[in-house]
Design an enzyme around this catalytic site. Structure first.
Site, PDB file in Angstrom:
ATOM      1  N   TYR A  96     -44.340 -27.117   0.463  1.00  0.00           N
ATOM      2  CA  TYR A  96     -42.900 -27.363   0.651  1.00  0.00           C
ATOM      3  C   TYR A  96     -42.628 -28.791   1.099  1.00  0.00           C
ATOM      4  O   TYR A  96     -43.357 -29.344   1.932  1.00  0.00           O
ATOM      5  CB  TYR A  96     -42.349 -26.400   1.713  1.00  0.00           C
ATOM      6  CG  TYR A  96     -40.857 -26.592   1.903  1.00  0.00           C
ATOM      7  CD1 TYR A  96     -39.964 -25.980   1.035  1.00  0.00           C
ATOM      8  CD2 TYR A  96     -40.355 -27.435   2.892  1.00  0.00           C
ATOM      9  CE1 TYR A  96     -38.602 -26.192   1.166  1.00  0.00           C
ATOM     10  CE2 TYR A  96     -38.997 -27.648   3.026  1.00  0.00           C
ATOM     11  CZ  TYR A  96     -38.120 -27.015   2.162  1.00  0.00           C
ATOM     12  OH  TYR A  96     -36.778 -27.226   2.281  1.00  0.00           O
ATOM     13  N   TRP A 151     -39.730 -32.502   0.577  1.00  0.00           N
ATOM     14  CA  TRP A 151     -38.769 -33.259  -0.230  1.00  0.00           C
ATOM     15  C   TRP A 151     -39.409 -34.292  -1.135  1.00  0.00           C
ATOM     16  O   TRP A 151     -38.750 -34.809  -2.029  1.00  0.00           O
ATOM     17  CB  TRP A 151     -37.734 -33.916   0.677  1.00  0.00           C
ATOM     18  CG  TRP A 151     -36.535 -33.055   0.876  1.00  0.00           C
ATOM     19  CD1 TRP A 151     -36.517 -31.803   1.417  1.00  0.00           C
ATOM     20  CD2 TRP A 151     -35.179 -33.378   0.528  1.00  0.00           C
ATOM     21  NE1 TRP A 151     -35.233 -31.326   1.438  1.00  0.00           N
ATOM     22  CE2 TRP A 151     -34.388 -32.279   0.909  1.00  0.00           C
ATOM     23  CE3 TRP A 151     -34.556 -34.484  -0.039  1.00  0.00           C
ATOM     24  CZ2 TRP A 151     -33.002 -32.252   0.719  1.00  0.00           C
ATOM     25  CZ3 TRP A 151     -33.179 -34.460  -0.218  1.00  0.00           C
ATOM     26  CH2 TRP A 151     -32.425 -33.346   0.148  1.00  0.00           C
TER      27      TRP A 151
HETATM   28  N1  LIG Z   1     -29.692 -38.893   6.779  1.00  0.00           N
HETATM   29  C1  LIG Z   1     -30.195 -37.691   6.483  1.00  0.00           C
HETATM   30  N2  LIG Z   1     -29.461 -36.820   5.766  1.00  0.00           N
HETATM   31  C2  LIG Z   1     -29.967 -35.587   5.486  1.00  0.00           C
HETATM   32  C3  LIG Z   1     -31.266 -35.204   5.864  1.00  0.00           C
HETATM   33  C4  LIG Z   1     -32.020 -36.155   6.637  1.00  0.00           C
HETATM   34  O1  LIG Z   1     -33.172 -35.880   7.025  1.00  0.00           O
HETATM   35  N3  LIG Z   1     -31.453 -37.367   6.914  1.00  0.00           N
HETATM   36  N4  LIG Z   1     -31.752 -33.970   5.509  1.00  0.00           N
HETATM   37  C5  LIG Z   1     -31.095 -33.261   4.410  1.00  0.00           C
HETATM   38  C6  LIG Z   1     -31.450 -31.850   4.404  1.00  0.00           C
HETATM   39  S1  LIG Z   1     -32.990 -31.427   3.843  1.00  0.00           S
HETATM   40  C7  LIG Z   1     -30.592 -30.872   4.769  1.00  0.00           C
HETATM   41  S2  LIG Z   1     -31.068 -29.248   4.647  1.00  0.00           S
HETATM   42  C8  LIG Z   1     -29.250 -31.165   5.253  1.00  0.00           C
HETATM   43  C9  LIG Z   1     -28.947 -30.349   6.502  1.00  0.00           C
HETATM   44  O2  LIG Z   1     -27.628 -30.409   6.837  1.00  0.00           O
HETATM   45  P1  LIG Z   1     -27.109 -29.593   8.116  1.00  0.00           P
HETATM   46  O3  LIG Z   1     -27.777 -28.279   8.162  1.00  0.00           O
HETATM   47  O4  LIG Z   1     -25.654 -29.627   8.105  1.00  0.00           O
HETATM   48  O5  LIG Z   1     -27.695 -30.532   9.262  1.00  0.00           O
HETATM   49  P2  LIG Z   1     -27.938 -30.618  10.800  1.00  0.00           P
HETATM   50  O6  LIG Z   1     -27.944 -32.089  11.026  1.00  0.00           O
HETATM   51  O7  LIG Z   1     -29.128 -29.844  11.206  1.00  0.00           O
HETATM   52  O8  LIG Z   1     -26.703 -29.938  11.504  1.00  0.00           O
HETATM   53  C10 LIG Z   1     -25.366 -30.376  11.380  1.00  0.00           C
HETATM   54  C11 LIG Z   1     -24.638 -30.121  12.676  1.00  0.00           C
HETATM   55  O9  LIG Z   1     -24.580 -28.725  12.970  1.00  0.00           O
HETATM   56  C12 LIG Z   1     -24.255 -28.615  14.343  1.00  0.00           C
HETATM   57  N5  LIG Z   1     -24.736 -27.331  14.850  1.00  0.00           N
HETATM   58  C13 LIG Z   1     -26.011 -26.965  15.134  1.00  0.00           C
HETATM   59  N6  LIG Z   1     -26.039 -25.678  15.588  1.00  0.00           N
HETATM   60  C14 LIG Z   1     -24.757 -25.237  15.581  1.00  0.00           C
HETATM   61  C15 LIG Z   1     -24.120 -24.004  15.914  1.00  0.00           C
HETATM   62  O10 LIG Z   1     -24.745 -23.025  16.310  1.00  0.00           O
HETATM   63  N7  LIG Z   1     -22.770 -23.935  15.725  1.00  0.00           N
HETATM   64  C16 LIG Z   1     -22.031 -24.978  15.269  1.00  0.00           C
HETATM   65  N8  LIG Z   1     -20.748 -24.793  15.081  1.00  0.00           N
HETATM   66  N9  LIG Z   1     -22.598 -26.155  14.981  1.00  0.00           N
HETATM   67  C17 LIG Z   1     -23.941 -26.283  15.115  1.00  0.00           C
HETATM   68  C18 LIG Z   1     -24.935 -29.771  15.032  1.00  0.00           C
HETATM   69  O11 LIG Z   1     -24.045 -30.348  15.974  1.00  0.00           O
HETATM   70  C19 LIG Z   1     -25.310 -30.700  13.896  1.00  0.00           C
HETATM   71  O12 LIG Z   1     -24.895 -32.037  14.097  1.00  0.00           O
HETATM   72  O13 LIG Z   1     -29.117 -32.540   5.554  1.00  0.00           O
HETATM   73  C20 LIG Z   1     -29.588 -33.385   4.499  1.00  0.00           C
HETATM   74  N10 LIG Z   1     -29.171 -34.728   4.783  1.00  0.00           N
HETATM   75  N1  LIG Z   2     -36.387 -28.841  14.372  1.00  0.00           N
HETATM   76  C1  LIG Z   2     -35.989 -28.910  13.109  1.00  0.00           C
HETATM   77  N2  LIG Z   2     -36.905 -28.908  12.122  1.00  0.00           N
HETATM   78  C2  LIG Z   2     -36.524 -28.980  10.844  1.00  0.00           C
HETATM   79  C3  LIG Z   2     -35.153 -29.052  10.498  1.00  0.00           C
HETATM   80  C4  LIG Z   2     -34.191 -29.041  11.556  1.00  0.00           C
HETATM   81  O1  LIG Z   2     -32.973 -29.079  11.326  1.00  0.00           O
HETATM   82  N3  LIG Z   2     -34.657 -28.989  12.841  1.00  0.00           N
HETATM   83  N4  LIG Z   2     -34.776 -29.136   9.186  1.00  0.00           N
HETATM   84  C5  LIG Z   2     -35.675 -28.561   8.201  1.00  0.00           C
HETATM   85  C6  LIG Z   2     -35.292 -28.912   6.837  1.00  0.00           C
HETATM   86  S1  LIG Z   2     -33.693 -28.531   6.398  1.00  0.00           S
HETATM   87  C7  LIG Z   2     -36.144 -29.458   5.937  1.00  0.00           C
HETATM   88  S2  LIG Z   2     -35.646 -29.602   4.303  1.00  0.00           S
HETATM   89  C8  LIG Z   2     -37.513 -29.850   6.308  1.00  0.00           C
HETATM   90  C9  LIG Z   2     -37.969 -31.156   5.638  1.00  0.00           C
HETATM   91  O2  LIG Z   2     -39.335 -31.276   5.707  1.00  0.00           O
HETATM   92  P1  LIG Z   2     -40.176 -32.110   4.635  1.00  0.00           P
HETATM   93  O3  LIG Z   2     -39.471 -32.148   3.334  1.00  0.00           O
HETATM   94  O4  LIG Z   2     -41.577 -31.599   4.644  1.00  0.00           O
HETATM   95  O5  LIG Z   2     -40.130 -33.558   5.283  1.00  0.00           O
HETATM   96  P2  LIG Z   2     -40.386 -34.997   4.660  1.00  0.00           P
HETATM   97  O6  LIG Z   2     -40.583 -35.908   5.812  1.00  0.00           O
HETATM   98  O7  LIG Z   2     -39.308 -35.323   3.697  1.00  0.00           O
HETATM   99  O8  LIG Z   2     -41.775 -34.831   3.910  1.00  0.00           O
HETATM  100  C10 LIG Z   2     -42.049 -35.388   2.681  1.00  0.00           C
HETATM  101  C11 LIG Z   2     -43.476 -35.912   2.662  1.00  0.00           C
HETATM  102  O9  LIG Z   2     -43.769 -36.305   1.315  1.00  0.00           O
HETATM  103  C12 LIG Z   2     -44.377 -37.606   1.314  1.00  0.00           C
HETATM  104  N5  LIG Z   2     -44.075 -38.192   0.001  1.00  0.00           N
HETATM  105  C13 LIG Z   2     -43.006 -38.912  -0.386  1.00  0.00           C
HETATM  106  N6  LIG Z   2     -43.089 -39.225  -1.695  1.00  0.00           N
HETATM  107  C14 LIG Z   2     -44.240 -38.680  -2.147  1.00  0.00           C
HETATM  108  C15 LIG Z   2     -44.868 -38.643  -3.430  1.00  0.00           C
HETATM  109  O10 LIG Z   2     -44.380 -39.166  -4.424  1.00  0.00           O
HETATM  110  N7  LIG Z   2     -46.038 -37.946  -3.517  1.00  0.00           N
HETATM  111  C16 LIG Z   2     -46.608 -37.327  -2.441  1.00  0.00           C
HETATM  112  N8  LIG Z   2     -47.744 -36.680  -2.624  1.00  0.00           N
HETATM  113  N9  LIG Z   2     -46.032 -37.378  -1.218  1.00  0.00           N
HETATM  114  C17 LIG Z   2     -44.858 -38.021  -1.080  1.00  0.00           C
HETATM  115  C18 LIG Z   2     -43.766 -38.296   2.509  1.00  0.00           C
HETATM  116  O11 LIG Z   2     -44.574 -39.372   2.937  1.00  0.00           O
HETATM  117  C19 LIG Z   2     -43.682 -37.142   3.524  1.00  0.00           C
HETATM  118  O12 LIG Z   2     -44.880 -37.023   4.251  1.00  0.00           O
HETATM  119  O13 LIG Z   2     -37.588 -30.012   7.737  1.00  0.00           O
HETATM  120  C20 LIG Z   2     -37.157 -28.841   8.431  1.00  0.00           C
HETATM  121  N10 LIG Z   2     -37.453 -28.979   9.844  1.00  0.00           N
HETATM  122 MO   LIG Z   3     -33.402 -29.233   4.193  1.00  0.00          MO
END
Ligand SMILES: Nc1nc2c(c(=O)[nH]1)N[C@H]1C(S)=C(S)[C@@H](COP(=O)(O)OP(=O)(O)OC[C@H]3O[C@@H](n4cnc5c(=O)[nH]c(N)nc54)[C@H](O)[C@@H]3O)O[C@H]1N2
Ligand SMILES: Nc1nc2c(c(=O)[nH]1)N[C@H]1C(S)=C(S)[C@@H](COP(=O)(O)OP(=O)(O)OC[C@H]3O[C@@H](n4cnc5c(=O)[nH]c(N)nc54)[C@H](O)[C@@H]3O)O[C@H]1N2
Ligand SMILES: [Mo]
Length: 779
Positions: free
Chosen positions: A114, A116
């Site tokens: 799993y 990104w």
């Molecule tokens: N720059 C940047 N953008 C990203 C990502 C990143 O790593 N960096 N990750 C991407 C990914 S993979 C995903 S899945 C999305 C995730 O997008 P979201 O799931 O929306 O992201 P979060 O930043 O975890 O949470 C958004 C807000 O939810 C609020 N929150 C948390 N718990 C609760 C609750 O119980 N109730 C309420 N009402 N609010 C709550 C928090 O204040 C938080 O700021 O973002 C994407 N966008």
């Molecule tokens: N506490 C907490 N934990 C969370 C979350 C949260 O809200 N709170 N959010 C969760 C969510 S929504 C998500 S989606 C996950 C995200 O978790 P991940 O998607 O596992 O996080 P990334 O750091 O994007 O990991 C991508 C990895 O791929 C590598 N990579 C980039 N390009 C390439 C390529 O071309 N080839 C290979 N082989 N590797 C590459 C990068 O160096 C990096 O190590 O985290 C989750 N974890």
């Molecule tokens: Mo995510």
């Protein structure tokens, strides 16, 4: 300003850039000239391409190499590695894959992998890995995402399909034309809409929200953090306790019912099972009416605010937006379900500018018009192994092979994994309770990883294969979530001995005798041309024209035509519920789900309900008084580019900032800029305190993404000196329905920390050079 438009293009999940390269060195990345709101995240590449943590040669963990035959020596994250040739690395990986296949069968290979990875349709690490593993007999896979597993599973019952509804809420054009009010649970943070999976050529969210504001749309932000809705939108802030959203929505529903503001005709025609839900709302069985007063007590917001909001929602065209974060908490299935029911009561689902949106702001794609095309992807071939796990149950699987668990109405058992193969993700970033994952990680006999940097995962692998970054390979960015199609160019040569994931796997497939099946006789450039040409055929059948491949390459980008009258995914169902039924048993929105009602053991009620979480402020002990929100970082994508300048400059004193209310800080004796220890029974991390009145008292926030820098503690847990909040989050399933992650349900203590601790997250491991090799790891 000089004209950059002749420079070659590259694309990432967070943006498209033009690369300025002199003498083979990347000097600058200029934002794509057609992007109105470019992201600074990409600047991190300027460092990450060739910094000391770049992996430059294949490497094998020394303790594994020395002790392979007598069991695995602990993977500590501080192990020494031995540099090996590609030839040796390929032989070792092939040997291990063969051994495990022969002794235990292919299901003993965990290839879920799993993560990104990077943008680019062809060089997508997971697609490449899955195709390769399928060529050699398959692997145990994972299902659903960390992002919103609970949402995906619940919507498959309530709406019959999740993806279309999650990614196609009311498009921005329709919001500014028709909407009166957006009630955003969890806000719509612009920091998250920098990103969209597959690549972002046009950042649309800021513009979409601004246009809505100018058109007179009002906003309500229900969230523990004020800045979850941009200050320029002038939102009303309801600072509710985390985890209380379903209670608030029930309170709103009760208020709407009591005043007879609900739309009976809609409920009758488009939904099933409202009656059973209405009885729950009234407290027919449990004796608890879910009134505004009841909800106010749980959420700790004024009852009058809930009443007023119910009235406003009933009086105007309203969108209820539910952040994906709400699915990443205990019983994370309920918020999407309840929001759907609340919107159904208002009767505006499928009308322009009304209904429910699953997460504006969570990604740039949400609210962006969806381009009506299905583009081609690398064929995965068939996986002969049908075993899988819900993605966030990885520690459970590794720790308890053979043990039983429930998932989505099924009774299942965990496979016995001997080899873990990961490319394009980072479990030591994404998984909860890293103390527990560290223990689980000792179980497999072999761990193979492809990555380009020595992050916490690579340091805990046995065989590390160095991959290229997108700047080192040609590819195309093509996704129905963005209007631009981009020709990505290799702008620098592969660093050290790095190879594309495809080439790494081609080498292995040769070693294992399946090269022809894996490559289908095509070179990488032939594959890219094939993906584009196939996509062009698909596009044309949906009435969208793409230029021929050569013209596209010559220009470097193409802007696809957008739908003239964009609509949300419910519009067709609204127009003709019989002709375009939902894919549910009733063909309607299942307020009470017949499929969930039929589950053995009934893990949850068959309609949305409020369940008190185990970890939330309502049950905070004195020892762990704060609710920790570990949300997405503004300055990077997860752990990607944490080593780069954009992320490093957002750290405070080298660590992740911890947002805390000034009153809480005072109560805990913490000053702005103090080093603090955030901890609970599961582990600890250090952070730098940042006092901020935009967060409600009782709640603290840290962004994810700091590379784990773990030090073992006396009590057997780990402490991260750098600020990775997954040291303290809880590893449990949302419920037996979806088994999604619950990162946002987490109680902690925070206190000033006075010991001096170095930070070694960005130190590469000790690497021994072997024999007569001439290529050396340049540090
Ligand atoms: N720059 C940047 N953008 C990203 C990502 C990143 O790593 N960096 N990750 C991407 C990914 S993979 C995903 S899945 C999305 C995730 O997008 P979201 O799931 O929306 O992201 P979060 O930043 O975890 O949470 C958004 C807000 O939810 C609020 N929150 C948390 N718990 C609760 C609750 O119980 N109730 C309420 N009402 N609010 C709550 C928090 O204040 C938080 O700021 O973002 C994407 N966008
Ligand atoms: N506490 C907490 N934990 C969370 C979350 C949260 O809200 N709170 N959010 C969760 C969510 S929504 C998500 S989606 C996950 C995200 O978790 P991940 O998607 O596992 O996080 P990334 O750091 O994007 O990991 C991508 C990895 O791929 C590598 N990579 C980039 N390009 C390439 C390529 O071309 N080839 C290979 N082989 N590797 C590459 C990068 O160096 C990096 O190590 O985290 C989750 N974890
Ligand atoms: Mo995510």
């Amino acid at each position: 300003m000089s004209d950059h438009t002749r420079l070659p293009l590259t694309a990432a999940h967070w943006g498209v850039y033009r690369a300025d390269v002199t003498d083979g060195k990347l000097e600058a990345l200029h934002p794509f000239e057609h992007d109105p709101d470019p992201s600074p995240i990409g600047q991190g590449y300027l460092d990450a391409i060739d910094d000391p943590v770049r992996i430059k040669t294949p490497a094998v963990r020394k303790a594994w190499l020395d002790n392979r035959s007598d069991g695995v020596a602990a993977r500590t994250g501080r192990d020494a590695f031995v540099e090996v040739s590609w030839e040796t690395a390929e032989k070792l990986v092939a040997e291990e894959l063969n051994r495990v296949r022969e002794e235990h069968g292919n299901q003993a290979i965990y290839g879920g992998s799993y993560g990104w990875s990077s943008a680019g349709r062809f060089h997508h690490a997971q697609s490449q890995l899955h195709r390769f593993l399928n060529c050699i007999g398959g692997y145990t896979r994972s299902v659903n995402s960390y992002s919103l597993a609970a949402g995906e599973v619940i919507l498959s019952h309530v709406l019959g399909d999740a993806t279309a509804f999650i990614h196609s809420p009311q498009p921005w054009q329709s919001v500014s034309k028709h909407t009166g009010l957006i009630v955003a649970f969890g806000g719509m943070p612009l920091r998250n809409s920098q990103v969209s999976s597959g690549g972002t050529g046009y950042h649309r969210t800021r513009e979409g929200l601004r246009q809505a504001k100018e058109a007179g749309v009002s906003f309500v932000n229900v969230s523990p953090i004020r800045s979850d809705v941009s200050s320029e939108l002038g939102a009303t802030w309801l600072a509710a306790r985390p985890g209380s959203d379903v209670a608030i929505m029930l309170g709103l529903a009760h208020e709407i019912m009591s005043n007879n503001w609900h739309d009976n005709a809609f409920l009758e025609r488009y939904t099933s099972g409202f009656q059973e839900f209405a009885e729950y709302l009234a407290g027919a069985k449990d004796g608890v009416a879910k009134t505004a007063a009841w909800a106010a007590e749980i959420a700790q917001i004024p009852e009058s605010e809930i009443r007023l909001l119910a009235k406003r929602m009933s009086a105007t065209r309203t969108i209820i937006s539910i952040s994906w974060s709400l699915t990443r908490q205990e019983h994370g299935e309920q918020p999407f379900w309840m929001a759907t029911v609340l919107a159904a009561m208002l009767g505006q689902i499928g009308l322009p500018g009304g209904g429910v949106a699953y997460g504006y702001g969570a990604a740039n794609s949400v609210g962006n018009e969806r381009f009506p095309v299905r583009y081609a992807a690398l064929p995965q071939l068939k996986n002969p192994v049908d075993d899988f796990i819900p993605v966030a149950r990885i520690s459970d699987m590794l720790l308890n092979p053979g043990s039983e668990y429930r998932f989505n109405g099924e009774r299942r058992s965990y496979p016995d994994i001997r080899l873990v193969y990961w490319a394009g993700g980072n479990p030591f970033h994404h998984h909860q309770d890293l103390t527990r994952l560290s223990a689980a990680w000792q179980k497999p006999e072999t761990v193979v990883v492809h990555d380009y940097c020595w992050n916490a995962l690579a340091k805990r692998a046995d065989i590390v294969l160095p991959c290229t970054t997108p700047l080192e390979r040609d590819d195309i960015m093509i996704t129905p979530r963005d209007r631009f199609v981009i020709a990505m160019k290799a702008v620098v040569s592969p660093v050290g001995e790095a190879r594309d994931d495809h080439d790494i796997l081609r080498g292995l497939s040769r070693e294992l005798g399946v090269e022809e099946t894996f490559t289908d006789g095509k070179s990488a450039s032939e594959w890219i041309k094939w993906l584009y040409s196939e996509s062009r055929i698909h596009a044309l059948s949906s009435g969208v024209e793409l230029p021929d491949f050569d013209s596209f390459l010559a220009k470097g980008w193409h802007e696809t035509e957008r739908p003239k009258v964009p609509e949300d995914a419910f519009a067709a169902f609204r127009r003709d519920p019989a002709g375009s039924p939902l894919k549910t048993p009733s063909g309607k929105i299942e307020i009470t789900s017949t499929s969930i009602a039929a589950f053995e053991d009934n893990p949850v009620l068959p309609h949305p309900a409020w369940y008190e979480p185990e970890e939330w402020l309502g049950r905070a002990e004195k020892r762990f008084p704060y609710h920790l929100i570990s949300s997405q970082p503004a300055d990077k994508l997860h752990s990607q580019l944490d080593q780069g300048r954009t992320s490093r400059s957002a750290k405070l004193k080298g660590r992740t900032p911890l947002q805390i209310h000034p009153a809480d800080a005072e109560r805990s004796g913490i000053a702005d800029g103090d080093c603090v220890r955030v901890h609970n029974r599961r582990g600890a991390c250090l952070a730098t305190a940042k006092l901020d009145a935009d967060i409600m008292p009782g709640v603290v926030q840290m962004s994810t993404g700091a590379w784990l820098d773990a030090v073992p503690q006396k009590n057997g847990t780990i402490l991260c000196r750098h600020g990775n909040p997954n040291t303290v989050t809880r590893d449990a399933g949302t419920s037996e329905l979806a088994q999604g992650p619950v990162a946002h349900s987490c109680l902690v203590a925070v206190e000033t920390y006075r010991q001096d601790e170095s930070i070694e997250a960005f130190e590469p491991p000790v690497i021994e050079r072997q024999g007569t090799r001439t290529v050396s790891q340049k540090v």
